[in-house]
Design an enzyme around this catalytic site. Structure first.
Site, PDB file in Angstrom:
ATOM      1  N   ASN A  84      -0.306 -57.752  76.733  1.00 39.21           N
ATOM      2  CA  ASN A  84      -0.679 -58.543  77.956  1.00 39.21           C
ATOM      3  C   ASN A  84      -1.048 -59.946  77.539  1.00 39.21           C
ATOM      4  OD1 ASN A  84      -3.007 -58.235  76.716  1.00 39.21           O
ATOM      5  ND2 ASN A  84      -4.040 -57.084  78.434  1.00 39.21           N
ATOM      6  N   HIS A 125      -3.114 -60.672  75.243  1.00 45.72           N
ATOM      7  CA  HIS A 125      -4.611 -60.904  74.671  1.00 45.72           C
ATOM      8  C   HIS A 125      -4.553 -61.349  73.162  1.00 45.72           C
ATOM      9  CE1 HIS A 125      -5.033 -56.449  73.103  1.00 45.72           C
ATOM     10  NE2 HIS A 125      -4.695 -57.007  72.071  1.00 45.72           N
ATOM     11  N   ASP A 134     -12.427 -58.849  65.596  1.00 43.20           N
ATOM     12  CA  ASP A 134     -13.047 -57.879  66.568  1.00 43.20           C
ATOM     13  C   ASP A 134     -13.591 -56.467  65.929  1.00 43.20           C
ATOM     14  OD1 ASP A 134     -10.431 -57.037  66.211  1.00 43.20           O
ATOM     15  OD2 ASP A 134      -9.688 -57.582  68.469  1.00 43.20           O
ATOM     16  N   GLU A 178      -8.964 -60.348  76.879  1.00 43.76           N
ATOM     17  CA  GLU A 178      -8.174 -59.868  77.822  1.00 43.76           C
ATOM     18  C   GLU A 178      -7.577 -61.063  78.952  1.00 43.76           C
ATOM     19  OE1 GLU A 178      -6.710 -57.496  77.097  1.00 43.76           O
ATOM     20  OE2 GLU A 178      -7.956 -55.611  76.420  1.00 43.76           O
TER      21      GLU A 178
END
Ligand code: GLP
Length: 248
Positions: free
Chosen positions: A135, A137, A66, A142
């Site tokens: 979380n 991800h 990313d 996400e």
């Protein structure tokens, strides 16, 4: 999913796996590479192994997972800069074999398609490393990200912005969007290794073993045929002894 509980830094185990696979391949090899604090020990260990002639990256092609939108390679907060200064400057991956999504591309959708095509043209990813967000991800997929998603522009979750802004000199400068490989792109890798450290990752590590849920993107990796989670004791704090035993 195989679980390795690391004594110390997970990246040292990650580096061992990377070297073993690259050496076994003995020629062309395609890596998927993450950023983030957790990955730094792996990059340090790989650089040392290269220096000691224990691994050769001449045949390696690398694809990063990313990049932030709006940050160029010269920007100290970009993942381009992170990779260069933590890893690429110290090993012999040929510059033309280094791939990171271009967060400055004028046509972001075209850049995402180009990235997917380039991974396919390289023959797919042999071994992909990832970290995990608090979380759950993976890369910047996400919660709520599609299971079969491909490389695309994604919005960062507020909790991700909070977790990552501390890495920025001026935390107001953190972009709220990124180009990320999709969960489908990641799942297509022939082998996946996820690294998790510290108590803040314990909920995500637990969710990895509790069945697929859109709320926890990491859970989609569980069914992959060759996936290993390397986690330290703190990150494993919420796992039951049964789960640990079953995934040894
Ligand atoms: C960022 C990256 C993720 C990485 C995560 C974990 O959000 N986009 O790919 O997994 O950071 O980072 P850290 O290791 O710093 O906790």
């Amino acid at each position: 999913m195989k679980l390795i509980i690391a004594e110390g830094k997970t990246g040292l185990y990650g580096a061992e796996i990377a070297c073993a696979r690259i050496n076994k391949a003995g020629g062309k090899f395609v890596l998927g590479l993450p950023t983030g604090r957790t990955s730094m020990a792996m990059y340090g260990a790989l650089a040392q192994k290269y220096k000691a002639a224990a691994v050769d990256f001449a045949g390696v092609t690398a694809f990063n997972l990313d990049e932030y939108i709006g940050l160029g390679a010269g920007d100290k907060d970009s993942y381009h800069y992170f990779m260069q200064s933590n890893f690429f400057d110290f090993v012999n991956i040929a510059p033309h074999n280094i791939n990171i999504p271009d967060g400055m591309a004028a046509d972001l959708a075209a850049e995402c398609r180009r990235y997917e095509d380039k991974i396919a043209a390289a023959g797919g990813i042999d071994l992909l490393f990832g970290g995990v967000g608090e979380n759950g991800h993976i890369a910047f997929n996400e919660p709520g990200s599609p299971k079969g998603g491909r490389t695309r522009v994604a919005d960062l979750a507020p909790s991700t912005i909070k977790a990552n802004e501390t890495l920025f000199e001026d935390k107001t400068k953190i972009p709220h969007q990124a180009i990320t490989m999709g969960l489908g792109t990641i799942y297509d890798a022939r082998e996946i290794v996820i690294m998790a450290e510290g108590p803040k990752k314990a909920a995500a590590v637990k969710a990895a073993f509790e069945g697929e849920s859109a709320l926890w993107p990491i859970s989609y990796l569980y069914s992959h045929k060759a996936v290993t989670l390397i986690a330290d004791k703190e990150a494993c704090a919420l796992l039951t002894p049964e789960i640990i035993e079953r995934h040894k």
